[in-house]
Design a protein around this motif. Structure first.
Motif, short mmCIF file in Angstrom:
data_model
loop_
_atom_site.label_atom_id
_atom_site.label_comp_id
_atom_site.label_asym_id
_atom_site.label_seq_id
_atom_site.Cartn_x
_atom_site.Cartn_y
_atom_site.Cartn_z
N HIS A 139 0.86 -1.19 0.00
CA HIS A 139 0.00 0.00 0.00
C HIS A 139 0.90 1.24 0.00
O HIS A 139 1.28 1.75 1.05
CB HIS A 139 -0.88 -0.05 1.25
CG HIS A 139 -2.03 0.90 1.21
ND1 HIS A 139 -2.95 0.99 2.23
CD2 HIS A 139 -2.43 1.81 0.29
CE1 HIS A 139 -3.87 1.91 1.93
NE2 HIS A 139 -3.55 2.43 0.76
N ALA A 140 1.24 1.72 -1.20
CA ALA A 140 2.30 2.73 -1.34
C ALA A 140 1.81 4.16 -1.11
O ALA A 140 2.59 5.03 -0.72
CB ALA A 140 2.95 2.62 -2.72
N LEU A 141 0.53 4.43 -1.37
CA LEU A 141 -0.02 5.77 -1.10
C LEU A 141 -1.33 5.61 -0.35
O LEU A 141 -2.20 4.83 -0.75
CB LEU A 141 -0.26 6.54 -2.41
CG LEU A 141 0.97 6.92 -3.24
CD1 LEU A 141 0.54 7.56 -4.57
CD2 LEU A 141 1.89 7.87 -2.47
N LYS A 188 7.03 9.44 -3.07
CA LYS A 188 7.05 10.71 -3.82
C LYS A 188 6.96 10.47 -5.33
O LYS A 188 6.15 11.09 -6.02
CB LYS A 188 8.35 11.49 -3.51
CG LYS A 188 8.57 11.78 -2.04
CD LYS A 188 9.87 12.56 -1.79
CE LYS A 188 11.16 11.87 -2.20
NZ LYS A 188 11.48 10.62 -1.48
N SER A 189 7.81 9.57 -5.83
CA SER A 189 7.79 9.32 -7.28
C SER A 189 6.49 8.67 -7.69
O SER A 189 5.92 8.98 -8.74
CB SER A 189 8.95 8.40 -7.69
OG SER A 189 10.17 9.07 -7.48
N THR A 190 6.00 7.76 -6.86
CA THR A 190 4.73 7.11 -7.17
C THR A 190 3.63 8.15 -7.29
O THR A 190 2.83 8.14 -8.24
CB THR A 190 4.39 6.10 -6.04
OG1 THR A 190 5.41 5.11 -6.00
CG2 THR A 190 3.05 5.44 -6.27
N LEU A 219 1.81 2.30 -15.99
CA LEU A 219 2.65 1.47 -16.83
C LEU A 219 3.19 0.27 -16.05
O LEU A 219 3.66 -0.70 -16.62
CB LEU A 219 3.80 2.31 -17.43
CG LEU A 219 3.33 3.51 -18.27
CD1 LEU A 219 4.50 4.35 -18.73
CD2 LEU A 219 2.51 3.05 -19.47
N VAL A 220 3.11 0.35 -14.71
CA VAL A 220 3.47 -0.80 -13.87
C VAL A 220 2.20 -1.66 -13.75
O VAL A 220 1.20 -1.21 -13.22
CB VAL A 220 3.94 -0.34 -12.47
CG1 VAL A 220 4.34 -1.53 -11.61
CG2 VAL A 220 5.09 0.66 -12.58
N PRO A 221 2.25 -2.90 -14.26
CA PRO A 221 1.00 -3.67 -14.36
C PRO A 221 0.32 -4.02 -13.04
O PRO A 221 -0.90 -4.16 -13.01
CB PRO A 221 1.42 -4.94 -15.12
CG PRO A 221 2.88 -4.90 -15.28
CD PRO A 221 3.40 -3.58 -14.86
N ILE A 222 1.09 -4.13 -11.94
CA ILE A 222 0.47 -4.56 -10.68
C ILE A 222 -0.17 -3.42 -9.91
O ILE A 222 -0.65 -3.60 -8.80
CB ILE A 222 1.50 -5.28 -9.77
CG1 ILE A 222 2.74 -4.39 -9.54
CG2 ILE A 222 1.90 -6.63 -10.35
CD1 ILE A 222 3.71 -4.93 -8.50
N VAL A 223 -0.22 -2.22 -10.51
CA VAL A 223 -0.76 -1.06 -9.79
C VAL A 223 -2.29 -1.08 -9.73
O VAL A 223 -2.96 -1.38 -10.70
CB VAL A 223 -0.28 0.25 -10.47
CG1 VAL A 223 -1.14 1.43 -10.09
CG2 VAL A 223 1.17 0.51 -10.10
N SER A 263 13.51 8.56 1.31
CA SER A 263 13.49 7.60 0.22
C SER A 263 12.44 6.51 0.47
O SER A 263 12.30 6.04 1.59
CB SER A 263 14.89 7.01 0.15
OG SER A 263 15.07 6.38 -1.03
N GLY A 264 11.69 6.18 -0.57
CA GLY A 264 10.71 5.10 -0.45
C GLY A 264 9.37 5.50 0.14
O GLY A 264 8.51 4.66 0.36
N CYS A 265 9.16 6.80 0.37
CA CYS A 265 7.91 7.22 1.02
C CYS A 265 6.77 7.43 0.01
O CYS A 265 5.66 7.76 0.40
CB CYS A 265 8.13 8.49 1.85
SG CYS A 265 8.48 9.93 0.84
N1 LIG Z 1 7.63 -0.24 -10.09
C1 LIG Z 1 7.38 -0.61 -8.82
N2 LIG Z 1 6.96 -1.85 -8.52
C2 LIG Z 1 6.71 -2.22 -7.25
N3 LIG Z 1 6.87 -1.43 -6.18
C3 LIG Z 1 7.31 -0.18 -6.41
C4 LIG Z 1 7.59 0.31 -7.73
N4 LIG Z 1 8.01 1.60 -7.64
C5 LIG Z 1 7.99 1.91 -6.33
N5 LIG Z 1 7.57 0.85 -5.58
C6 LIG Z 1 7.41 0.83 -4.12
O1 LIG Z 1 6.58 1.91 -3.73
C7 LIG Z 1 7.08 2.54 -2.56
C8 LIG Z 1 7.33 4.03 -2.83
O2 LIG Z 1 8.38 4.15 -3.79
P1 LIG Z 1 8.70 5.52 -4.52
O3 LIG Z 1 7.44 6.13 -4.95
O4 LIG Z 1 9.71 5.23 -5.57
O5 LIG Z 1 9.33 6.38 -3.33
P2 LIG Z 1 10.26 7.70 -3.36
O6 LIG Z 1 10.17 8.30 -4.71
O7 LIG Z 1 9.71 8.56 -2.27
O8 LIG Z 1 11.65 7.24 -3.03
C9 LIG Z 1 8.31 1.76 -2.13
O9 LIG Z 1 7.91 0.80 -1.18
C10 LIG Z 1 8.73 1.08 -3.42
O10 LIG Z 1 9.40 -0.12 -3.15
#
Ligand SMILES: Nc1ncnc2c1ncn2[C@@H]1O[C@H](COP(=O)(O)OP(=O)(O)O)[C@@H](O)[C@H]1O
Ligand SMILES: [Mg+2]
Length: 271
Positions: A38-40, A63-65, A76-80, A59-61
């Motif tokens: 559960h990333a967000l 942000k990019s997601t 584009l990530v299929p498991i989303v 890192s990993g919180c």
């Molecule tokens: N393509 C992906 N597939 C599976 N899990 C992902 C993917 N990208 C990011 N995650 C997971 O989502 C969470 C948030 O990652 P991310 O958004 O990259 O964080 P940040 O940009 O803050 O470092 C992490 O637990 C990461 O492992």
């Protein structure tokens, strides 16, 4: 900061509402999972016109997601899987039938590592307009010049437009990528740590550029660098473990945050 309540899916949620500029993008209880991760979690945020919104956090919180959710690149990530909504100019971008290609022309993206195409500087910028059917050389010339000027790199490259973009420095390449984004006339520009691969002088140039660009665009920037967020953003959102801990005027976040975790993060106690 004033908090207002909005109705969403029949339940009431606090949404951070700050002033009367119009909201260009807004998330309402947005959630995202990568498989079972559960990333967000219940992200409520809004981005305002002609402002720079910074997203900070360790890192990993997420942000990019989050930033990739704003133009649905994350799909584009299929498991989303997602729940809740993100709206762009009042319409839920995750609604059935939403025109995602059009969204991506309005909500452009600049990545962490400069990623120009292995083509000439000119062709890098003309690429998007050509895909949109523009063939007239004079019009393309104008778009290329305007975009390169907009990205503050025209003077450096105007005499070498036919050279390969790979021959430029990293900082110049990143401004080419910004120009490429401007060429499709976006409304919102998403930037994911756009200066983390750049030297200090190139970083400064990109920071100045962001400040100039907000006159015309709305900008969301992920940054690892808290000084950068403090220097260039109007609002800052602090993310931790997939949640927004605090969202406020940047000045407030960096001077008198209301959450202890924000204070710990900005004072360097973790991250
Ligand atoms: N393509 C992906 N597939 C599976 N899990 C992902 C993917 N990208 C990011 N995650 C997971 O989502 C969470 C948030 O990652 P991310 O958004 O990259 O964080 P940040 O940009 O803050 O470092 C992490 O637990 C990461 O492992
Ligand atoms: Mg990231």
């Amino acid at each position: 900061m004033v908090q207002i309540l909005t109705e969403f899916n029949g339940t009431r949620h606090a949404v951070h509402e700050i002033n009367s500029k119009s909201i260009v993008m807004q998330s309402n209880n947005f959630n995202l999972w990568y498989g079972s991760n559960h990333a967000l979690k219940d992200i409520n945020l809004n981005m305002q016109e002609n402002e720079v919104t910074a997203i900070i956090g360790p890192s990993g919180c997420g942000k990019s997601t989050y930033i990739k959710a704003l133009n649905r690149m994350v799909e584009l990530v299929p498991i989303v899987r997602t729940a809740g909504e993100i709206s762009y100019r009042g319409r839920n971008i995750f609604a059935n039938g939403y025109e995602v290609e059009e969204l991506r022309t309005k909500v452009g993206m600049v990545f962490q590592k400069p990623n120009p195409f292995p083509k000439s500087i000119y062709d890098n910028i003309a690429y998007g307009p050509r895909i949109h059917g523009i063939k007239n050389k004079k019009i393309l010339d104008e778009i290329v010049e305007k975009s390169l000027r907009g990205a503050a790199i025209w003077d450096e490259v105007k005499d070498r437009l036919n050279e390969n973009a790979y021959g430029l420095s990293g900082g110049q390449q990143q401004r080419i990528c910004i120009a490429r984004c401007l060429a499709i006339e976006p409304d919102v520009i998403l930037m994911d740590e756009p200066t983390s691969a750049l030297d200090p002088i190139s970083t400064l140039k990109v920071e100045e550029l962001v400040q100039e660009m907000k006159e015309q665009y709305s900008i969301v920037i992920v940054t690892h660098n808290m000084q950068q967020a403090a220097r260039i953003s109007d609002k800052t959102a602090f993310f931790l473990n997939g949640e927004v801990i605090e969202f406020d005027q940047t000045d407030t976040i960096f001077s008198t945050p209301s959450d202890q975790r924000t204070e710990d993060y900005i004072s360097g106690r973790f991250g």
